[in-house]
Design a protein around this motif. Structure first.
Motif: not given
Length: 356
Positions: A306-332
């Protein structure tokens, strides 16, 4: 009862308990064989599998991998069942199915069996006799297989990713390597100018570990996570040297700040809230391209541009907690970051015990 009789009885009880424990445990089954008859699909082959407890006395099941030993061999998953030593095994290959029947469970010497090969339309294309026995040494012409427990699925997935191969993501189950890993292994073997068997040889495992170690060193890979809090990940310090903690996140960035990586573990979402997040993130976004996502229960990964940026994301929602990751970098800068993005996503592993 005198002391000697009591001691003998204790030894018998201990031995019986050990035998029952052995019967309830998975154990390796490695066979080598050859097919005879017109139309045989693989003149020589290896089955590398596991024997698992069955539903009743003297019953077991078999799961594993089959491969021919030619230059471009047929290969695929093996499944079957045994009553005492007599087994019926089925192999699923890209061209159809191959079945075996005979005394295949723990043979002491090569013994006769029967085989039938069917094409994709379930039409019999070959059948005849086979000779199948224990694999007790190296595979002729190819070398020694790795020990049955030399590597398990979670570690092997990481080895595949670091060697630029596809692998199941997020594997935390301590299981033997599976069909998807075997297929990726076969692809890697072809790049090494070896038959793509999907059988894991000791030399293959050493090569994959060496390749992974070199790639980790080049990236300056630094492990992250907290086993007590149920998650693991990492970041490439050579590409993202700037590190900080901010608002409950661990954040990393490139020297120019254009590539960023964030990890966070917080309170769990309700099922309804997580459903809403999934709907919001995977809904129609005309400004996004190259969109792909996968959701299994409370686990979701997403990537898009989106808008020249690559988004790589993950969510892991379990009973004890929500873990998330987000990696953004220029498509160029895809040549610099695409592969490490795949590694970051695959090494972000979260267990059911995750908690803030």
């Amino acid at each position: 009862m005198n002391a000697s009789t009591a001691s003998a009885l204790i030894l018998l009880l201990v031995a019986a308990g050990a035998a029952r424990a052995d019967e309830s445990a998975d154990r390796p089954l490695r066979l080598i064989g050859s097919l005879q008859g017109k139309g045989a699909v693989a003149r020589s082959f290896v089955i590398d599998g596991w024997v698992k407890p069955g539903d009743g006395d003297n019953q077991t099941s078999v799961e594993g991998w089959f491969s021919g030993l030619e230059d471009d061999p047929p290969h695929g998953a093996v499944q079957g069942s045994c009553v005492e030593s007599h087994c019926a095994l089925t192999v699923s290959t890209s061209d159809g199915k191959l079945s075996f029947t005979g005394e295949l469970l723990d043979p002491k010497a090569p013994a006769p069996a029967r085989f039938t090969a069917k094409d994709e339309d379930d039409k019999v294309v070959a059948q005849g006799t086979a000779t199948i026995g224990p694999l007790t040494g190296p595979v002729p012409g190819l070398g020694a297989l790795a020990a049955p427990d030399a590597v398990r699925a979670p570690e092997f997935d990481q080895l595949l990713v670091w060697n630029h191969l596809s692998a199941p993501s997020g594997s935390v189950s301590d299981e033997p390597i599976g069909d998807s890993e075997r297929d990726s292994l076969a692809d890697w073997q072809k790049t090494q100018n070896r038959p793509g068997t999907g059988l894991l040889f000791a030399a293959d495992l050493a090569g994959l570990r060496a390749g992974a170690a070199a790639a980790r060193k080049a990236a300056g890979w630094t492990d992250l996570g907290d086993k007590a809090h149920g998650w693991a990940g990492g970041y490439p310090a050579a590409l993202l040297p700037r590190a900080e903690r901010r608002a409950g996140e661990q954040r990393f960035a490139s020297a120019d700040g254009k590539a960023t990586l964030a990890y966070a573990v917080g309170a769990p979402m309700t099922d309804a809230a997580f459903d809403a997040l999934v709907e919001r993130e995977t809904g129609d976004h005309p400004e996004r391209s190259d969109v792909g996502y996968n959701r299994v229960n409370g686990d979701m990964d997403l990537h898009y541009q989106q808008a020249g940026v690559v988004h790589v994301q993950a969510w892991h929602n379990h009973e004890g907690g929500l873990a998330r990751m987000e990696f953004l970098y220029p498509a160029a800068a895809a040549d610099t970051y695409d592969q490490i993005g795949a590694i970051i996503a695959s090494t972000f592993v979260v267990s059911d015990d995750v908690k803030p």
